[in-house]
Design an enzyme around this catalytic site. Structure first.
Site, PDB file in Angstrom:
ATOM      1  CD  GLU A  13      78.184  24.014 -30.745  1.00  0.00           C
ATOM      2  OE1 GLU A  13      77.519  24.378 -29.791  1.00  0.00           O
ATOM      3  OE2 GLU A  13      78.887  24.781 -31.416  1.00  0.00           O
ATOM      4  CG  MET A 193      77.496  32.904 -23.684  1.00  0.00           C
ATOM      5  SD  MET A 193      78.126  31.766 -22.435  1.00  0.00           S
ATOM      6  CE  MET A 193      79.321  32.786 -21.594  1.00  0.00           C
ATOM      7  CG  ASP A 217      69.490  26.664 -22.716  1.00  0.00           C
ATOM      8  OD1 ASP A 217      70.538  26.345 -23.277  1.00  0.00           O
ATOM      9  OD2 ASP A 217      69.220  27.853 -22.446  1.00  0.00           O
TER      10      ASP A 217
HETATM   11  N1  ADE Z   1      74.107  28.930 -25.087  1.00  0.00           N
HETATM   12  C1  ADE Z   1      73.188  27.950 -24.975  1.00  0.00           C
HETATM   13  N2  ADE Z   1      72.320  28.228 -23.982  1.00  0.00           N
HETATM   14  C2  ADE Z   1      72.703  29.416 -23.465  1.00  0.00           C
HETATM   15  C3  ADE Z   1      72.230  30.213 -22.410  1.00  0.00           C
HETATM   16  N3  ADE Z   1      71.170  29.835 -21.693  1.00  0.00           N
HETATM   17  N4  ADE Z   1      72.879  31.365 -22.132  1.00  0.00           N
HETATM   18  C4  ADE Z   1      73.970  31.727 -22.862  1.00  0.00           C
HETATM   19  N5  ADE Z   1      74.470  31.000 -23.857  1.00  0.00           N
HETATM   20  C5  ADE Z   1      73.855  29.854 -24.167  1.00  0.00           C
END
Ligand code: ADE
Length: 253
Positions: A13, A193, A217
């Site tokens: 990134e 996170m 996702d």
């Molecule tokens: N960052 C990107 N996708 C994530 C996910 N599914 N859970 C936690 N942090 C993320």
């Protein structure tokens, strides 16, 4: 002039952003590499937060204490957990909550002990500039890019983001997290996170903070598949387009 910190969670990134830095100088501190320089006439410092809330908090405190950061921008990816938040969309945070904060029975669920609150707001002015930069920046990315990456044109959302020390990749976990947060009156659009930790340190210091996350996702069983490919092919070009535009329209202070 004030110094803007640009924080990314992952190297891919950050790569495109680093290429834009003029007169870059490298400084090591607290196990991290800080890149100082100029971008569109602003003093900036770029750094990787590493992953998770403690790493992000440590990075942010170092940015403020050792590098004089007076505004903080976070760019990264997140899992979409809000209704209609799809892969390839972008979320500009209005506020953050820690989905794994639970000091019950001493404090209400999600409340940050001794802060008297569960959510921390992002800076309204910086977030409005970021929202404008996302809309203008992504308009320049173009339909060809979306077709090549099998994506629809991105929707841009604004709202609450939930942070915790867990990569969420199970629909049952998402259902529980959403239900528990909804019960407490919180409706997060995305999960990641780091953001809530950056928000808390910025709150402590009174430093304006804004954050943008590309949805990589849906926090389900497919979440880990093609994660790196998505970051390289989609999230990184998005971050570059967004931050380049943000730097152009950010008022000098
Ligand atoms: N960052 C990107 N996708 C994530 C996910 N599914 N859970 C936690 N942090 C993320």
């Amino acid at each position: 002039m004030t110094t803007l910190a640009i924080v990314s969670a992952l190297l891919d990134e950050q790569k495109g952003l680093l290429d834009q830095l003029q007169q870059p100088t490298k400084r090591m501190r607290a196990g991290r590499t800080f890149w100082c320089g100029q971008w569109s006439g602003h003093d900036v410092v770029l750094v990787l937060s590493k992953v998770g809330k403690v790493a992000a908090a440590s990075t942010t405190a170092t940015l403020i204490e050792a590098f004089g950061a007076e505004r903080v921008l976070f760019t990264g990816v997140a899992g979409g957990i809000g209704d209609g938040v799809k892969v390839g969309d972008v979320v500009v945070a209005d506020a953050f909550i820690q989905h794994d904060m639970d000091s019950g029975p001493l404090f209400p669920r999600y409340e940050i002990p001794l802060y008297g609150r569960a959510t921390l707001d992002c800076d309204a002015v910086l977030s409005a500039i970021l929202f404008e930069a996302v809309n203008t920046g992504l308009a320049g990315v173009g339909d060809h890019f979306h077709r090549t990456n099998l994506l629809e044109a991105p929707s841009v959302h604004r709202g609450l983001i939930a942070s915790g020390d867990q990569f969420v990749c199970d629909p049952n976990d998402v259902a529980c997290m959403r239900a528990d947060l909804h019960t407490a009156g919180h409706l997060p659009l995305a999960v990641e996170m780091e953001g809530a930790a950056v928000a808390q340190v910025c709150f402590d210091y009174g430093v304006p903070f804004a954050a943008v996350r590309t949805i990589s996702d849906r926090a389900d069983a497919q979440a880990h598949m093609d994660f790196s490919a998505f970051v390289q092919q989609v999230a990184s070009p998005y971050a570059l387009a967004i931050v380049s535009q943000f730097m152009k329209i950010l008022p000098k202070q």
